[in-house]
Scaffold this motif. Structure first.
Motif, PDB file in Angstrom:
ATOM      1  N   VAL A  17      -2.655  11.214   3.393  1.00 18.15           N
ATOM      2  CA  VAL A  17      -3.832  10.431   2.996  1.00 18.15           C
ATOM      3  C   VAL A  17      -3.729  10.018   1.529  1.00 18.15           C
ATOM      4  O   VAL A  17      -3.900   8.849   1.166  1.00 18.15           O
ATOM      5  N   ARG A  18      -3.431  10.977   0.668  1.00 17.88           N
ATOM      6  CA  ARG A  18      -3.368  10.686  -0.764  1.00 17.88           C
ATOM      7  C   ARG A  18      -2.219   9.715  -1.078  1.00 17.88           C
ATOM      8  O   ARG A  18      -2.355   8.835  -1.941  1.00 17.88           O
ATOM      9  N   HIS A  19      -1.091   9.886  -0.398  1.00 22.81           N
ATOM     10  CA  HIS A  19       0.044   8.983  -0.614  1.00 22.81           C
ATOM     11  C   HIS A  19      -0.352   7.545  -0.302  1.00 22.81           C
ATOM     12  O   HIS A  19      -0.029   6.619  -1.068  1.00 22.81           O
ATOM     13  N   ASN A  20      -1.065   7.350   0.796  1.00 28.38           N
ATOM     14  CA  ASN A  20      -1.464   6.002   1.179  1.00 28.38           C
ATOM     15  C   ASN A  20      -2.456   5.400   0.190  1.00 28.38           C
ATOM     16  O   ASN A  20      -2.377   4.221  -0.148  1.00 28.38           O
ATOM     17  N   ILE A  21      -3.382   6.225  -0.274  1.00 28.33           N
ATOM     18  CA  ILE A  21      -4.406   5.725  -1.193  1.00 28.33           C
ATOM     19  C   ILE A  21      -3.838   5.528  -2.600  1.00 28.33           C
ATOM     20  O   ILE A  21      -4.019   4.473  -3.214  1.00 28.33           O
ATOM     21  N   ASP A  22      -3.147   6.541  -3.110  1.00 25.76           N
ATOM     22  CA  ASP A  22      -2.713   6.530  -4.503  1.00 25.76           C
ATOM     23  C   ASP A  22      -1.413   5.760  -4.738  1.00 25.76           C
ATOM     24  O   ASP A  22      -1.269   5.076  -5.748  1.00 25.76           O
ATOM     25  N   GLU A  23      -0.467   5.892  -3.811  1.00 26.10           N
ATOM     26  CA  GLU A  23       0.847   5.275  -3.998  1.00 26.10           C
ATOM     27  C   GLU A  23       0.949   3.908  -3.321  1.00 26.10           C
ATOM     28  O   GLU A  23       1.405   2.942  -3.917  1.00 26.10           O
ATOM     29  N   MET A  24       0.529   3.829  -2.067  1.00 28.17           N
ATOM     30  CA  MET A  24       0.607   2.557  -1.348  1.00 28.17           C
ATOM     31  C   MET A  24      -0.556   1.633  -1.696  1.00 28.17           C
ATOM     32  O   MET A  24      -0.495   0.433  -1.495  1.00 28.17           O
ATOM     33  N   GLN A  25      -1.630   2.216  -2.206  1.00 28.35           N
ATOM     34  CA  GLN A  25      -2.805   1.452  -2.665  1.00 28.35           C
ATOM     35  C   GLN A  25      -3.367   0.530  -1.589  1.00 28.35           C
ATOM     36  O   GLN A  25      -3.724  -0.625  -1.854  1.00 28.35           O
TER      37      GLN A  25
END
Length: 291
Positions: free
Chosen positions: A27-35
């Protein structure tokens, strides 16, 4: 409600139980990294049709707890068991999901009137925004423009997750129903879907190429077709490798190589072989090169 949304993967432990730590990382990867602009939770990519109701509710809770109000959240609650679908829908509403989505009833050759009754019951009993999930390649259910019109006229039905490749139908639907939202579902045709009228896209591969998808979407808003074409070519290099080996398994492997605990597949899905992992590792090189 528009833009690029990830069809969220569900990490499992090797015994098939939900991997909460991994799920939070994804979840965090998608929000923070993939934006990305949003997360589509519990869909085909999330292996939800292999999960029991309790696990599906846990999935919804964990994702909402981790994502908070950072992005739009859509809960895919479709089930052949209508009571289960309604319970999941009410759970998602209680948790604060922005909208529900439900796959068209599958396996049995339901008539359109039966399909319409399915959506009508869910929307009446949840009273929450609904996005119809049409994926004819997997369900075998083709919906005509006239039938879409009837579904879109139901109270609380706000749009369609259009996982189809018929661009002329999509263009006509957007022309007829400009106030409804249409999300494309074919990642390798993102450019064509947006040009044909889609308001955004929901895709499996955006866990690893979400930034490129976002840039492509924004390029088209600025009428920069050349950059959009180049981005689609770059994305399709990654997508072709994923499809050759297995999109879900391969995406989980790439995420692990990037330091995100994407976990295991749920049985009867298999894990990819060591040779396949080497093939998929080419994607990591492509992603690194594009940074």
């Amino acid at each position: 409600m528009n833009g690029i949304m990830t069809a969220l993967l569900t990490p499992f432990h090797d015994d098939g139980t939900l991997n909460e730590k991994g799920l939070r990382e994804v979840v965090r990867h998608n929000i923070d990294e993939m934006q990305v602009n949003g997360l589509y939770v519990g869909g085909s990519t999330g292996e939800s049709f292999l999960m029991d109701e309790g696990n599906r509710k846990d999935l919804l809770e964990i994702v909402k707890d981790e994502a908070g109000n950072d992005v739009t959240l859509i809960a895919q609650i479709g089930s052949l068991n209508i009571e289960e679908a309604v319970r999941l829908g009410n759970k998602a509403k209680e948790l604060g999901y922005d909208a529900l989505s439900a796959i068209t009833p599958y396996y049995y050759k339901f008539s359109f009137q039966e399909i319409k009754a399915y959506y009508q019951r869910i929307t009446e009993e949840t009273e929450h925004p609904m996005i119809v999930y049409s994926i004819p390649a997997l369900t075998g259910t083709q919906i005509t423009i006239k039938d879409y019109g009837e579904l879109l006229s139901l109270p609380n039905v706000i749009g369609v997750k259009y996982s189809d490749t018929n661009l002329s139908k999509l263009a006509k639907l957007k022309e007829l129903y400009p106030d409804k939202v249409f999300f494309g579902g074919a990642d390798d045709m993102l450019l064509q879907l947006i040009v044909s009228g889609a308001d955004g896209a929901i895709g499996s591969t955006y866990s690893i190429i979400g930034k490129e998808a976002n840039e492509l979407f924004e390029s088209l808003q600025k009428s920069d077709l050349e950059n959009a074409r180049n981005l689609q070519k770059q994305m399709n290099k990654v997508i072709s490798i994923l499809e050759e080996v297995g999109v879900y398994q391969s995406t989980k492997h790439v995420l692990k190589q990037l330091g995100v605990d994407a976990g295991y597949m749920k049985f009867p899905f298999r894990e990819i072989t060591e040779d396949e992992k080497k093939q998929v590792d080419k994607i990591v090189g492509i992603l690194t090169l594009n940074k």
